[in-house]
Design a protein around this motif. Structure first.
Motif, mmCIF file in Angstrom:
data_model
loop_
_atom_site.group_PDB
_atom_site.id
_atom_site.type_symbol
_atom_site.label_atom_id
_atom_site.label_comp_id
_atom_site.label_asym_id
_atom_site.label_seq_id
_atom_site.Cartn_x
_atom_site.Cartn_y
_atom_site.Cartn_z
ATOM 1 N N TRP A 180 0.710 -1.158 0.027
ATOM 2 C CA TRP A 180 -0.073 0.023 -0.249
ATOM 3 C C TRP A 180 0.980 1.025 0.047
ATOM 4 O O TRP A 180 0.318 2.237 -0.392
ATOM 5 N N GLU A 181 2.274 1.148 0.394
ATOM 6 C CA GLU A 181 3.134 2.197 0.358
ATOM 7 C C GLU A 181 2.932 2.983 -1.216
ATOM 8 O O GLU A 181 2.983 4.289 -1.084
ATOM 9 N N TRP A 182 2.769 2.086 -2.065
ATOM 10 C CA TRP A 182 2.778 2.750 -3.442
ATOM 11 C C TRP A 182 1.467 3.586 -3.702
ATOM 12 O O TRP A 182 1.620 4.375 -4.845
ATOM 13 N N THR A 183 0.482 3.364 -2.997
ATOM 14 C CA THR A 183 -0.769 4.223 -3.182
ATOM 15 C C THR A 183 -0.587 5.806 -2.858
ATOM 16 O O THR A 183 -1.456 6.544 -3.128
ATOM 17 N N TYR A 184 0.642 6.105 -2.507
ATOM 18 C CA TYR A 184 1.139 7.668 -2.145
ATOM 19 C C TYR A 184 1.746 8.176 -3.590
ATOM 20 O O TYR A 184 1.774 9.295 -3.700
ATOM 21 N N GLY A 185 1.812 7.193 -4.521
ATOM 22 C CA GLY A 185 2.331 7.382 -5.805
ATOM 23 C C GLY A 185 3.875 7.498 -5.644
ATOM 24 O O GLY A 185 4.375 7.697 -4.927
ATOM 25 N N THR A 186 4.390 7.267 -7.022
ATOM 26 C CA THR A 186 5.849 7.179 -7.298
ATOM 27 C C THR A 186 6.722 8.423 -6.776
ATOM 28 O O THR A 186 7.739 8.107 -6.078
ATOM 29 N N GLU A 187 6.142 9.373 -6.751
ATOM 30 C CA GLU A 187 7.130 10.688 -6.300
ATOM 31 C C GLU A 187 7.027 10.685 -4.850
ATOM 32 O O GLU A 187 8.207 10.866 -4.437
ATOM 33 N N ARG A 188 6.133 10.226 -4.133
ATOM 34 C CA ARG A 188 6.151 10.327 -2.483
ATOM 35 C C ARG A 188 6.967 9.062 -2.207
ATOM 36 O O ARG A 188 7.927 9.178 -1.198
ATOM 37 N N VAL A 189 6.988 7.986 -2.977
ATOM 38 C CA VAL A 189 7.646 6.738 -2.420
ATOM 39 C C VAL A 189 9.239 7.134 -2.632
ATOM 40 O O VAL A 189 9.978 6.966 -2.058
ATOM 41 N N LYS A 190 9.691 7.462 -3.887
ATOM 42 C CA LYS A 190 10.949 7.894 -4.203
ATOM 43 C C LYS A 190 11.473 8.866 -3.189
ATOM 44 O O LYS A 190 12.632 8.704 -2.638
ATOM 45 N N GLU A 191 10.579 9.806 -2.838
ATOM 46 C CA GLU A 191 11.146 11.014 -1.763
ATOM 47 C C GLU A 191 11.470 10.282 -0.533
ATOM 48 O O GLU A 191 12.440 10.584 0.087
ATOM 49 N N GLN A 234 10.176 -9.083 -1.367
ATOM 50 C CA GLN A 234 9.365 -9.388 -2.493
ATOM 51 C C GLN A 234 7.958 -8.335 -2.293
ATOM 52 O O GLN A 234 7.411 -8.653 -1.386
ATOM 53 N N ALA A 235 7.741 -7.513 -3.021
ATOM 54 C CA ALA A 235 6.884 -6.486 -2.995
ATOM 55 C C ALA A 235 5.311 -7.331 -3.384
ATOM 56 O O ALA A 235 5.653 -8.346 -4.262
ATOM 57 N N PHE A 236 4.273 -6.703 -3.100
ATOM 58 C CA PHE A 236 3.049 -7.143 -3.613
ATOM 59 C C PHE A 236 3.159 -7.512 -4.997
ATOM 60 O O PHE A 236 3.297 -6.427 -5.776
ATOM 61 N N PRO A 237 2.866 -8.491 -5.401
ATOM 62 C CA PRO A 237 2.984 -8.895 -7.131
ATOM 63 C C PRO A 237 1.884 -8.103 -7.940
ATOM 64 O O PRO A 237 2.279 -7.787 -9.011
ATOM 65 N N TYR A 238 0.755 -7.838 -7.245
ATOM 66 C CA TYR A 238 -0.321 -7.505 -8.111
ATOM 67 C C TYR A 238 -0.725 -5.955 -8.000
ATOM 68 O O TYR A 238 -1.857 -5.655 -8.191
ATOM 69 N N MET A 239 0.166 -5.056 -7.886
ATOM 70 C CA MET A 239 -0.129 -3.832 -7.591
ATOM 71 C C MET A 239 -0.752 -3.252 -8.912
ATOM 72 O O MET A 239 -2.019 -2.612 -8.386
ATOM 73 N N PRO A 240 -0.527 -3.528 -10.083
ATOM 74 C CA PRO A 240 -1.113 -2.633 -11.132
ATOM 75 C C PRO A 240 -2.568 -3.045 -11.276
ATOM 76 O O PRO A 240 -3.329 -2.788 -11.917
ATOM 77 N N ILE A 241 -3.091 -4.456 -10.659
ATOM 78 C CA ILE A 241 -4.390 -5.070 -10.790
ATOM 79 C C ILE A 241 -5.399 -4.409 -9.479
ATOM 80 O O ILE A 241 -6.440 -4.081 -9.765
ATOM 81 N N ALA A 242 -4.796 -4.756 -8.246
ATOM 82 C CA ALA A 242 -5.444 -4.389 -7.210
ATOM 83 C C ALA A 242 -5.559 -3.068 -6.800
ATOM 84 O O ALA A 242 -6.310 -2.320 -5.851
ATOM 85 N N ASN A 243 -4.457 -2.083 -7.206
ATOM 86 C CA ASN A 243 -4.450 -0.717 -6.845
ATOM 87 C C ASN A 243 -4.146 -0.076 -8.054
ATOM 88 O O ASN A 243 -3.797 -0.712 -9.058
ATOM 89 N N PRO A 244 -4.277 1.294 -8.000
ATOM 90 C CA PRO A 244 -4.534 1.972 -9.359
ATOM 91 C C PRO A 244 -3.049 2.198 -9.886
ATOM 92 O O PRO A 244 -2.190 2.769 -9.505
ATOM 93 N N LYS A 245 -2.634 1.529 -11.156
ATOM 94 C CA LYS A 245 -1.699 1.600 -11.899
ATOM 95 C C LYS A 245 -1.258 3.088 -12.315
ATOM 96 O O LYS A 245 0.112 3.228 -12.226
ATOM 97 N N TRP A 246 -2.377 3.853 -12.384
ATOM 98 C CA TRP A 246 -1.714 5.443 -12.861
ATOM 99 C C TRP A 246 -1.050 6.002 -11.716
ATOM 100 O O TRP A 246 -0.236 6.969 -11.949
ATOM 101 N N MET A 247 -0.901 5.523 -10.546
ATOM 102 C CA MET A 247 -0.426 6.163 -9.431
ATOM 103 C C MET A 247 1.205 5.882 -9.554
ATOM 104 O O MET A 247 2.054 6.464 -8.864
ATOM 105 N N PHE A 248 1.633 4.766 -10.157
ATOM 106 C CA PHE A 248 2.922 4.158 -10.230
ATOM 107 C C PHE A 248 3.317 3.582 -11.581
ATOM 108 O O PHE A 248 3.827 2.388 -11.684
ATOM 109 N N PRO A 249 3.004 4.429 -12.614
ATOM 110 C CA PRO A 249 3.128 3.741 -13.831
ATOM 111 C C PRO A 249 4.601 3.527 -14.463
ATOM 112 O O PRO A 249 4.579 2.703 -15.463
ATOM 113 N N GLU A 250 5.525 3.969 -13.643
ATOM 114 C CA GLU A 250 6.919 3.713 -13.999
ATOM 115 C C GLU A 250 7.424 2.192 -13.779
ATOM 116 O O GLU A 250 8.352 1.810 -14.241
#
Length: 564
Positions: A180-191, A234-250
Motif C-alpha cells: 500500500w506504500e505505493w498508493t501515495y504515488g511514485t514521487e512520494r515513495v521515491k522521496e 518481494q513486494a506485492f505482486p499484483y500492484m497494477p491490478i489490485a491498486n491504481p496503476k496510474w499512481m506508479f506507471p513507471e
C-alpha cells in the motif's frame, strides 16, 4: 545419521512441545491468572541468528481491537489447511484453550467478552518494548518489516505516511518491502526512500517499465552472529491490478518466480549462509513459491494478515506469518552452520497492550506525531451498539455500515465496497470517532462514485472478484476478500469454475431478481480508475453516522455460500 530435514522436523515438533512458539506454555493458565510481560517475552535463546518480523501494521500507532476472521475459505490444495481454518477448529488444531489469551488473540469466538477481559492489542510503543527486549538478549538481531506500514490511518493519510516513516526509523528497522506504500504515488515513495528512510526498501520483483530492469535493491546481506544472511524483498505482486496503476506507471511487479530463483542463486554464489525472503505475496502464494524456488531457508509472509502460531514447513523452508495491525511480533532463532539452517525456535509474541509496558521514547514520538491532529482524531461522531469489525471472505459489520452509508447518502439501490483486509474493531458501547472511521476507509483514492450498472455487469464484477479469491491456483489469487455489497443478495458456490460461481442475484430489500439487461443505480468507492469523482468515503460514512446517532446493525444474511 540424522538428515537436515529430520533435524528441522524435530525442531518443529520440540518447539510445539516446549511452547517455544509462544502458544502452549501460557495458554493453559492464561484464563486463571494474569499475564505478565516476562511471561509473554520468555524465550530460551537458541542458535546464532535471530530474526524479528512485523508486517501489515497499517499505520496503527496506538493499541487497537482487531477481530480475527470468522470465514477464511481455502480452495484446491489449500482447503482445510492453515490459514484457512478458523474458530474452534483453529483452536483445536493448535491446542488452544477456549477463553484463553491466545484464543482471544488468534481467533474470533467470544471475541467481545474476551476483548473486555484482555483489553486492546498492539501499539508501536509496546512493539518497541518487545523489540528492545529481544535485542538486549540478541544484539545481532535483524528487524524486518513486511510492508503495508505507511497506510491505513487518518494520520498516515494526512502526513502521506510520514508518521510511520518516523516511527519505523526510530524502531530501528533493518529492511522492508512494500504494497500500500505505493498508493501515495511514485514521487512520494521515491522521496521517502531516497531522502528519509534509514534502511533498505527491498523489491526484487519491482522492475522499471521502460527498460524492463530491476528498479530497487533486490536484497541486503547482513553479517550477524558470525553468519552472512541474505534478505530478499518481494513486494506485492499484483500492484497494477489490485491498486491504481496510474499512481506508479513507471514500475511493473509480478511474482517473477524465475527472478526469485535467480536472486536466491546469486546470494548462494556470494556465499551467504542463510536466505530469507521478506515477502508481501500472501500466505498461499508464498507456500507455492516456497515449494518451487530452491534454496530459501525462511519466508516471512505478509499481505493476508494471517497470524499462525507455528511455522509451516515446506520441504526445508519454514514459512512464518505474523498477523497484522501490530498485534504480534515474531521472533525466530536459527542454528546456522556450514551454510545451512540446522534448526530453529520460533515465538509469535502477542502484544497485549495492558500487559507490556510502553517504551517511553516511542510513546513520546507517537504522541508528537499525533498532536497536530488530536482534536480531529478524537471528535465523537456517534456510538455503536453493534460489534463493528472487518475481516473475512465476505461482509463484516463495518462493511455493512459503510454500504448503508453509501446507499443512503448517494441514494442508490446497490452499494459496493472493496474487500480490503485492513480496518480495526469497535466493541458495543464504544464511541465512534473520526479516527475510527478513517481506520476502515483511509486511502488516497476514496472517492464515492455513483453510476448505473446492468445486472449482467454486476454479475461480471462479482465473478471476477470471486475468481481472484477462489481460484485454485494461488498465483491467480490477485485480490483481497470478496467485494462487499449492500442492497444486493446472491449465492456463491466457491467450488465452481470462473464465470459460474455466482447465482440467485436479487435486490435484498424486495427479493426482486436481478435481470441481466436491466439497469440499477450503484455506488461504490476505491475505484482504480483515474479521475473518479465523488465525495470521499470517510465523509459519506461520517454524515450517515451523524444522522443516525447510534449504530444498530442486524445480522447480514444476504450472501449464501456453498462449495466449501
Amino acid at each position: 545419521m540424522i538428515t537436515r530435514r529430520e533435524f528441522i522436523q524435530v525442531a518443529m515438533a520440540s518447539s510445539a512441545l516446549v511452547g517455544a512458539s509462544g502458544f502452549g506454555t501460557w495458554s493453559r493458565v492464561a484464563a486463571q491468572q494474569a499475564l505478565t510481560q516476562d511471561q509473554l517475552l520468555q524465550f530460551d535463546d537458541f542458535g546464532n541468528v535471530t530474526l524479528i518480523h512485523v508486517t501489515d501494521i497499517h499505520a496503527q500507532l496506538k493499541p487497537i481491537y482487531f477481530r480475527e476472521p470468522e470465514i477464511n475459505i481455502g480452495v484446491g490444495d489449500a482447503k482445510g489447511q492453515v490459514p484457512h481454518v478458523t474458530g474452534a477448529e483453529f483452536q483445536k488444531m493448535f491446542g488452544i484453550a477456549p477463553g484463553s489469551g491466545d484464543a482471544y488473540a488468534l481467533s474470533y469466538p467470544d471475541f467481545e467478552a474476551l476483548a473486555r477481559g484482555y483489553g486492546r492489542m498492539g501499539g508501536m510503543d509496546r512493539v518497541a518494548t518487545v523489540v528492545k527486549a529481544i535485542r538486549a538478549a540478541r544484539p545481532d538481531s535483524i528487524l524486518l518489516d513486511g510492508g503495508d506500514t505507511w497506510h491505513g490511518s487518518m494520520t498516515s493519510f494526512l502526513t502521506k505516511g510520514q508518521d510511520m516513516v518516523n516511527v519505523m526509523n526510530a524502531l530501528g528497522v533493518d529492511a522492508m518491502t512494500s504494497h500500500w506504500e505505493w498508493t501515495y504515488g511514485t514521487e512520494r515513495v521515491k522521496e521517502i526512500v531516497e531522502t528519509q528512510l534509514k534502511f533498505p526498501f527491498l523489491g526484487a520483483n519491482i522492475f522499471d517499465v521502460e527498460w524492463d530492469e530491476p528498479a530497487f535493491e533486490p536484497y541486503k546481506i547482513f553479517e550477524r552472529g558470525g553468519q552472512r544472511i541474505g534478505v530478499i524483498g518481494q513486494a506485492f505482486p499484483y500492484m497494477p491490478i489490485a491498486n491504481p496503476k496510474w499512481m506508479f506507471p513507471e514500475y511493473s511487479f509480478g511474482i517473477r518466480e524465475e527472478r526469485m530463483q535467480q536472486v536466491v542463486d546469486e546470494l548462494r554464489a556470494e556465499g551467504v549462509d542463510l536466505v530469507v525472503v521478506l515477502s508481501h505475496n500472501g500466505f498461499d502464494v508464498d507456500k507455492k513459491m516456497g515449494g518451487r524456488v530452491k534454496g530459501i531457508d525462511v519466508i516471512l509472509s505478509g499481505h493476508t494478515h494471517d497470524a499462525v502460531p507455528e511455522p509451516i514447513l515446506i520441504g526445508e523452508t519454514i514459512l512464518i506469518a505474523t498477523g497484522s495491525n501490530g498485534k504480534f511480533v515474531s521472533r525466530v532463532d536459527l542454528d546456522v552452520r556450514d551454510g545451512k539452517m540446522m534448526g530453529f525456535r520460533h515465538k509469535l509474541i502477542p502484544i497485549f497492550s495492558d500487559v507490556i509496558t510502553p517504551d517511553a521514547d516511542m510513546a513520546a514520538l507517537i504522541d508528537a506525531e499525533r498532536a497536530p491532529f488530536k482534536a480531529q482524531l478524537e471528535e465523537r461522531i456517534g456510538t455503536t451498539e453493534s460489534l463493528l469489525y472487518r475481516r473475512g471472505n465476505f461482509n463484516g459489520s463495518w462493511d455493512d455500515l459503510i454500504c448503508d452509508a453509501i446507499r443512503t447518502e448517494r441514494d442508490v439501490q446497490i452499494a459496493l465496497s472493496p474487500g480490503v483486509r485492513w480496518g480495526t474493531t469497535l466493541l458495543p458501547g464504544d464511541a465512534i470517532t473520526r479516527e475510527d472511521i478513517h481506520n476502515v476507509t483511509s486511502m488516497t483514492y476514496g472517492a464515492v462514485y455513483r453510476t448505473e450498472m446492468t445486472g449482467e455487469t454486476l454479475k461480471t464484477v462479482l465473478e471476477d472478484v470471486a475468481d481472484n479469491i477462489f481460484n485454485t491456483d494461488p498465483y491467480y489469487q490477485q485480490g483481497g476478500d470478496m467485494v462487499r455489497v449492500g442492497g444486493l443478495a446472491y449465492a456463491i458456490d466457491v467450488s465452481k469454475p470462473m464465470g459460474s460461481r455466482i447465482d440467485a442475484m436479487a435486490l435484498a430489500d424486495t427479493g426482486e431478481a436481478i435481470e441481466p439487461a436491466k439497469s440499477y443505480t450503484v455506488a461504490g468507492w476505491a475505484s482504480v480508475n483515474e479521475g473518479t469523482e465523488g465525495p470521499q468515503i470517510w465523509d459519506v460514512v461520517e454524515a450517515h453516522i451523524r444522522k443516525i446517532g447510534t449504530v444498530r446493525l442486524q445480522p447480514n444474511t444476504s450472501v449464501t455460500v456453498t462449495g466449501v
